[in-house]
Scaffold this motif. Structure first.
Motif, PDB file in Angstrom:
ATOM      1  N   GLU A 223      -7.448  11.470  10.497  1.00 39.75           N
ATOM      2  CA  GLU A 223      -8.485  12.256   9.826  1.00 39.75           C
ATOM      3  C   GLU A 223      -8.393  12.194   8.295  1.00 39.75           C
ATOM      4  OE1 GLU A 223      -8.709  15.863   8.578  1.00 39.75           O
ATOM      5  OE2 GLU A 223      -6.625  15.721   7.953  1.00 39.75           O
ATOM      6  N   SER A 224      -7.509  11.371   7.780  1.00 42.35           N
ATOM      7  CA  SER A 224      -7.283  11.306   6.330  1.00 42.35           C
ATOM      8  C   SER A 224      -8.516  10.894   5.540  1.00 42.35           C
ATOM      9  CB  SER A 224      -6.131  10.340   6.023  1.00 42.35           C
ATOM     10  OG  SER A 224      -6.443   9.014   6.436  1.00 42.35           O
ATOM     11  N   VAL A 225      -9.374  10.061   6.135  1.00 42.42           N
ATOM     12  CA  VAL A 225     -10.539   9.559   5.393  1.00 42.42           C
ATOM     13  C   VAL A 225     -11.574  10.650   5.137  1.00 42.42           C
ATOM     14  CG1 VAL A 225     -10.233   7.203   6.240  1.00 42.42           C
ATOM     15  CG2 VAL A 225     -11.711   8.794   7.508  1.00 42.42           C
ATOM     16  N   ASN A 226     -11.394  11.801   5.768  1.00 36.26           N
ATOM     17  CA  ASN A 226     -12.295  12.924   5.531  1.00 36.26           C
ATOM     18  C   ASN A 226     -11.934  13.694   4.268  1.00 36.26           C
ATOM     19  OD1 ASN A 226     -13.619  12.371   7.995  1.00 36.26           O
ATOM     20  ND2 ASN A 226     -12.158  13.627   9.126  1.00 36.26           N
ATOM     21  N   HIS A 227     -10.918  13.214   3.550  1.00 36.63           N
ATOM     22  CA  HIS A 227     -10.445  13.884   2.334  1.00 36.63           C
ATOM     23  C   HIS A 227     -10.522  12.920   1.147  1.00 36.63           C
ATOM     24  CE1 HIS A 227      -8.716  17.288   4.678  1.00 36.63           C
ATOM     25  NE2 HIS A 227      -8.586  16.346   5.601  1.00 36.63           N
ATOM     26  N   PRO A 228     -11.667  12.813   0.513  1.00 28.53           N
ATOM     27  CA  PRO A 228     -11.822  11.882  -0.607  1.00 28.53           C
ATOM     28  C   PRO A 228     -10.798  12.095  -1.726  1.00 28.53           C
ATOM     29  CG  PRO A 228     -13.957  12.720   0.086  1.00 28.53           C
ATOM     30  CD  PRO A 228     -12.928  13.510   0.841  1.00 28.53           C
ATOM     31  N   ALA A 229     -10.286  13.312  -1.870  1.00 27.14           N
ATOM     32  CA  ALA A 229      -9.275  13.571  -2.894  1.00 27.14           C
ATOM     33  C   ALA A 229      -7.997  12.781  -2.633  1.00 27.14           C
ATOM     34  CB  ALA A 229      -8.954  15.059  -2.961  1.00 27.14           C
ATOM     35  N   ALA A 230      -7.807  12.352  -1.381  1.00 26.57           N
ATOM     36  CA  ALA A 230      -6.605  11.584  -1.024  1.00 26.57           C
ATOM     37  C   ALA A 230      -6.760  10.096  -1.292  1.00 26.57           C
ATOM     38  CB  ALA A 230      -6.265  11.802   0.445  1.00 26.57           C
ATOM     39  N   PHE A 231      -7.983   9.647  -1.608  1.00 27.22           N
ATOM     40  CA  PHE A 231      -8.189   8.219  -1.867  1.00 27.22           C
ATOM     41  C   PHE A 231      -7.380   7.804  -3.100  1.00 27.22           C
ATOM     42  CE2 PHE A 231     -12.635   7.643   0.270  1.00 27.22           C
ATOM     43  CZ  PHE A 231     -12.125   8.185   1.435  1.00 27.22           C
ATOM     44  N   GLY A 232      -6.702   6.677  -2.953  1.00 22.40           N
ATOM     45  CA  GLY A 232      -5.867   6.177  -4.043  1.00 22.40           C
ATOM     46  C   GLY A 232      -4.502   6.834  -4.120  1.00 22.40           C
ATOM     47  N   GLU A 233      -4.170   7.651  -3.118  1.00 22.23           N
ATOM     48  CA  GLU A 233      -2.900   8.382  -3.132  1.00 22.23           C
ATOM     49  C   GLU A 233      -1.946   7.853  -2.063  1.00 22.23           C
ATOM     50  OE1 GLU A 233      -2.022  10.613  -5.307  1.00 22.23           O
ATOM     51  OE2 GLU A 233      -3.944  11.038  -6.283  1.00 22.23           O
ATOM     52  N   THR A 234      -0.673   8.205  -2.238  1.00 21.33           N
ATOM     53  CA  THR A 234       0.395   7.791  -1.323  1.00 21.33           C
ATOM     54  C   THR A 234       1.123   9.024  -0.824  1.00 21.33           C
ATOM     55  OG1 THR A 234       0.685   5.707  -2.512  1.00 21.33           O
ATOM     56  CG2 THR A 234       2.518   6.433  -1.125  1.00 21.33           C
ATOM     57  N   PHE A 235       1.442   9.042   0.474  1.00 21.49           N
ATOM     58  CA  PHE A 235       2.045  10.226   1.084  1.00 21.49           C
ATOM     59  C   PHE A 235       3.191   9.869   2.016  1.00 21.49           C
ATOM     60  CE2 PHE A 235      -2.492  10.937   0.438  1.00 21.49           C
ATOM     61  CZ  PHE A 235      -2.506  12.132  -0.285  1.00 21.49           C
ATOM     62  N   ASN A 236       4.323  10.552   1.846  1.00 21.84           N
ATOM     63  CA  ASN A 236       5.339  10.543   2.891  1.00 21.84           C
ATOM     64  C   ASN A 236       4.814  11.373   4.047  1.00 21.84           C
ATOM     65  OD1 ASN A 236       7.128   9.209   1.141  1.00 21.84           O
ATOM     66  ND2 ASN A 236       7.936  11.143   0.351  1.00 21.84           N
ATOM     67  N   ILE A 237       5.127  10.970   5.272  1.00 17.04           N
ATOM     68  CA  ILE A 237       4.651  11.721   6.435  1.00 17.04           C
ATOM     69  C   ILE A 237       5.692  11.668   7.539  1.00 17.04           C
ATOM     70  CG2 ILE A 237       3.377   9.714   7.352  1.00 17.04           C
ATOM     71  CD1 ILE A 237       1.292  11.725   8.423  1.00 17.04           C
ATOM     72  N   GLY A 238       5.952  12.835   8.148  1.00 21.94           N
ATOM     73  CA  GLY A 238       6.920  12.897   9.230  1.00 21.94           C
ATOM     74  C   GLY A 238       7.607  14.246   9.272  1.00 21.94           C
ATOM     75  N   SER A 239       8.731  14.283   9.930  1.00 24.94           N
ATOM     76  CA  SER A 239       9.457  15.522  10.166  1.00 24.94           C
ATOM     77  C   SER A 239      10.337  15.904   8.976  1.00 24.94           C
ATOM     78  CB  SER A 239      10.341  15.367  11.409  1.00 24.94           C
ATOM     79  OG  SER A 239      11.141  16.510  11.609  1.00 24.94           O
ATOM     80  N   ASP A 240      10.570  17.212   8.852  1.00 26.03           N
ATOM     81  CA  ASP A 240      11.507  17.719   7.844  1.00 26.03           C
ATOM     82  C   ASP A 240      12.900  17.930   8.434  1.00 26.03           C
ATOM     83  OD1 ASP A 240       9.663  17.960   5.665  1.00 26.03           O
ATOM     84  OD2 ASP A 240       8.839  19.772   6.580  1.00 26.03           O
ATOM     85  N   GLN A 241      13.030  17.782   9.753  1.00 27.62           N
ATOM     86  CA  GLN A 241      14.304  18.042  10.439  1.00 27.62           C
ATOM     87  C   GLN A 241      15.167  16.783  10.435  1.00 27.62           C
ATOM     88  OE1 GLN A 241      13.846  19.209  14.547  1.00 27.62           O
ATOM     89  NE2 GLN A 241      16.045  19.219  14.957  1.00 27.62           N
ATOM     90  N   THR A 242      16.356  16.852   9.874  1.00 27.74           N
ATOM     91  CA  THR A 242      17.238  15.684   9.821  1.00 27.74           C
ATOM     92  C   THR A 242      18.358  15.804  10.858  1.00 27.74           C
ATOM     93  OG1 THR A 242      18.630  16.679   8.097  1.00 27.74           O
ATOM     94  CG2 THR A 242      16.779  15.312   7.385  1.00 27.74           C
ATOM     95  N   SER A 243      18.759  14.645  11.387  1.00 25.18           N
ATOM     96  CA  SER A 243      19.836  14.590  12.373  1.00 25.18           C
ATOM     97  C   SER A 243      20.579  13.276  12.195  1.00 25.18           C
ATOM     98  CB  SER A 243      19.288  14.673  13.802  1.00 25.18           C
ATOM     99  OG  SER A 243      18.519  15.840  13.997  1.00 25.18           O
ATOM    100  N   SER A 244      21.836  13.267  12.604  1.00 21.38           N
ATOM    101  CA  SER A 244      22.592  12.014  12.575  1.00 21.38           C
ATOM    102  C   SER A 244      22.259  11.205  13.822  1.00 21.38           C
ATOM    103  CB  SER A 244      24.094  12.295  12.523  1.00 21.38           C
ATOM    104  OG  SER A 244      24.558  12.775  13.774  1.00 21.38           O
ATOM    105  N   VAL A 245      22.525   9.920  13.761  1.00 22.03           N
ATOM    106  CA  VAL A 245      22.282   9.042  14.912  1.00 22.03           C
ATOM    107  C   VAL A 245      23.185   9.446  16.080  1.00 22.03           C
ATOM    108  CG1 VAL A 245      22.420   6.657  15.746  1.00 22.03           C
ATOM    109  CG2 VAL A 245      21.469   7.136  13.480  1.00 22.03           C
ATOM    110  N   HIS A 246      24.392   9.891  15.772  1.00 20.70           N
ATOM    111  CA  HIS A 246      25.295  10.333  16.840  1.00 20.70           C
ATOM    112  C   HIS A 246      24.754  11.599  17.509  1.00 20.70           C
ATOM    113  CE1 HIS A 246      29.006  12.125  18.633  1.00 20.70           C
ATOM    114  NE2 HIS A 246      29.191  10.866  18.979  1.00 20.70           N
ATOM    115  N   GLU A 247      24.246  12.542  16.721  1.00 22.83           N
ATOM    116  CA  GLU A 247      23.627  13.744  17.290  1.00 22.83           C
ATOM    117  C   GLU A 247      22.425  13.381  18.151  1.00 22.83           C
ATOM    118  OE1 GLU A 247      24.665  17.003  13.752  1.00 22.83           O
ATOM    119  OE2 GLU A 247      22.826  15.796  13.659  1.00 22.83           O
ATOM    120  N   LEU A 248      21.648  12.414  17.670  1.00 28.75           N
ATOM    121  CA  LEU A 248      20.482  11.956  18.425  1.00 28.75           C
ATOM    122  C   LEU A 248      20.902  11.418  19.787  1.00 28.75           C
ATOM    123  CD1 LEU A 248      17.392  11.139  18.398  1.00 28.75           C
ATOM    124  CD2 LEU A 248      18.191   8.893  17.624  1.00 28.75           C
TER     125      LEU A 248
END
Length: 329
Positions: A223-248
């Motif tokens: 749905e990003s294209v419905n936000h013209p203010a985002a045109f020309g911008e770059t965004f990180n996207i994903g979870s804020d929760q961090t885990s180690s590979v061993h925990e995973l």
């Protein structure tokens, strides 16, 4: 009706984006060479064309005939660690193919080119990684993604081609190709459990990542294209929760009620810690409900047990064998 092209739409993230676009009323065309995806992933309502983004003549014909409003470019071979050993393959598929798509988008006046990059472009920069940082990729995959990000910026200046860049990280979930031995660590672990083999970890497993469920990523991209203010911008996207590979690995064993062992392999060259800030994303978009890692793993494990292993295409494009981890030979 809005007409959108989704490259890599038979793949994991691409198929989910295609579904969200169809639900939003788009007429969706999927282009995929089926090298890493499956026809069964493609929504029934989508128009499917089997083909490669390296086939510029195919792209020229497709764009001229369909006159797409938007292009969602998700086709890629996202194997960071392996990219050192498949340099030509990596740059052809992740850079040259992307340029082919951009050329046709410019020529056919596509309203916005939505590109899924990667936080691999940051390399080993301090965490949390932010969009204001100057990228320092440490593998050919990240280099290719960063190069195309710069090409998009240059093309906006030269031709006025609008774009939105997303930098996802460690996306997992239902519909993922769990038969690929080189990428998607959750899929690799689940495949090993289904085959009753030990879970293999490079190094001691203290590497940390923010594993992101597909439900936190695909809706925003669609749905990003419905936000013209985002045109020309770059965004990180994903979870804020961090885990180690061993925990995973431990969480996945629990989700499968498995007592299989964990086998530690020699450490490979990779970024030790990678997770990003999403403050900018939250200023531009409505963010989906967070999916806790434990919950997301349970959902994916249920799906994986139900659908079992699918035979994917064997990857035989290794170009350099020097220093290739023995488990990949």
């Amino acid at each position: 009706m809005i007409k959108s092209l989704v490259t890599g739409g038979a793949g994991f993230i691409g198929s989910h984006v295609a579904k969200h676009l169809i639900d939003a009323g788009h007429e969706v065309y999927v282009l995929d060479d089926l090298s890493g995806g499956f026809k069964s992933n493609i929504p029934d309502q989508a128009h499917f064309m089997e083909g490669s983004i390296l086939d510029h003549q195919l792209l020229e014909k497709l764009f001229a005939e369909q006159k797409f409003d938007y292009v969602y470019h998700l086709a890629a071979y996202a194997a960071e660690g392996l990219s050192h050993f498949i340099k030509r393959f990596n740059y052809q598929n992740n850079l040259t193919g992307s340029v082919n798509l951009l050329n046709e988008s410019i020529k056919n006046q596509v309203k916005c080119f939505v590109f899924t990059s990667s936080i691999a472009i940051y390399g080993d920069l301090p965490t949390p990684m932010t969009e204001e940082m100057t990228p320092q990729p440490e593998d050919p995959y990240g280099i290719a993604k960063w190069a195309f990000e710069q090409e998009l910026a240059v093309s906006k200046k030269m031709f006025g081609q609008d774009y939105i860049i997303f930098r996802p990280h460690n996306v997992y979930g239902e519909g993922q190709n769990i038969s690929d031995p080189y990428r998607n660590v959750l899929g690799i672990f689940m495949k090993q459990i289904l085959e009753e083999k030990p879970l293999t970890i490079f190094g001691d497993g203290s590497q940390t990542r923010a594993f992101s469920h597909i439900s936190e990523v695909a809706p925003v991209i669609a749905e990003s294209v419905n936000h013209p203010a985002a045109f020309g911008e770059t965004f990180n996207i994903g979870s804020d929760q961090t885990s180690s590979v061993h925990e995973l690995a431990q969480m996945i064993l629990e989700a499968f009620d498995s007592t299989l062992a964990i086998e530690f392999l020699p450490e490979r060259m990779e970024v030790k810690h990678a997770h990003a800030s999403h403050d900018k994303l939250k200023r531009f978009f409505k963010i989906p409900k967070e999916c806790k890692l434990e919950e997301g793993i349970k959902k994916m494990a249920h799906w994986a047990k139900k659908q079992g292993l699918k035979a994917g295409k064997k990857f035989d494009e290794i170009e350099i064998y020097k220093n290739l981890p023995s488990s990949w030979k």
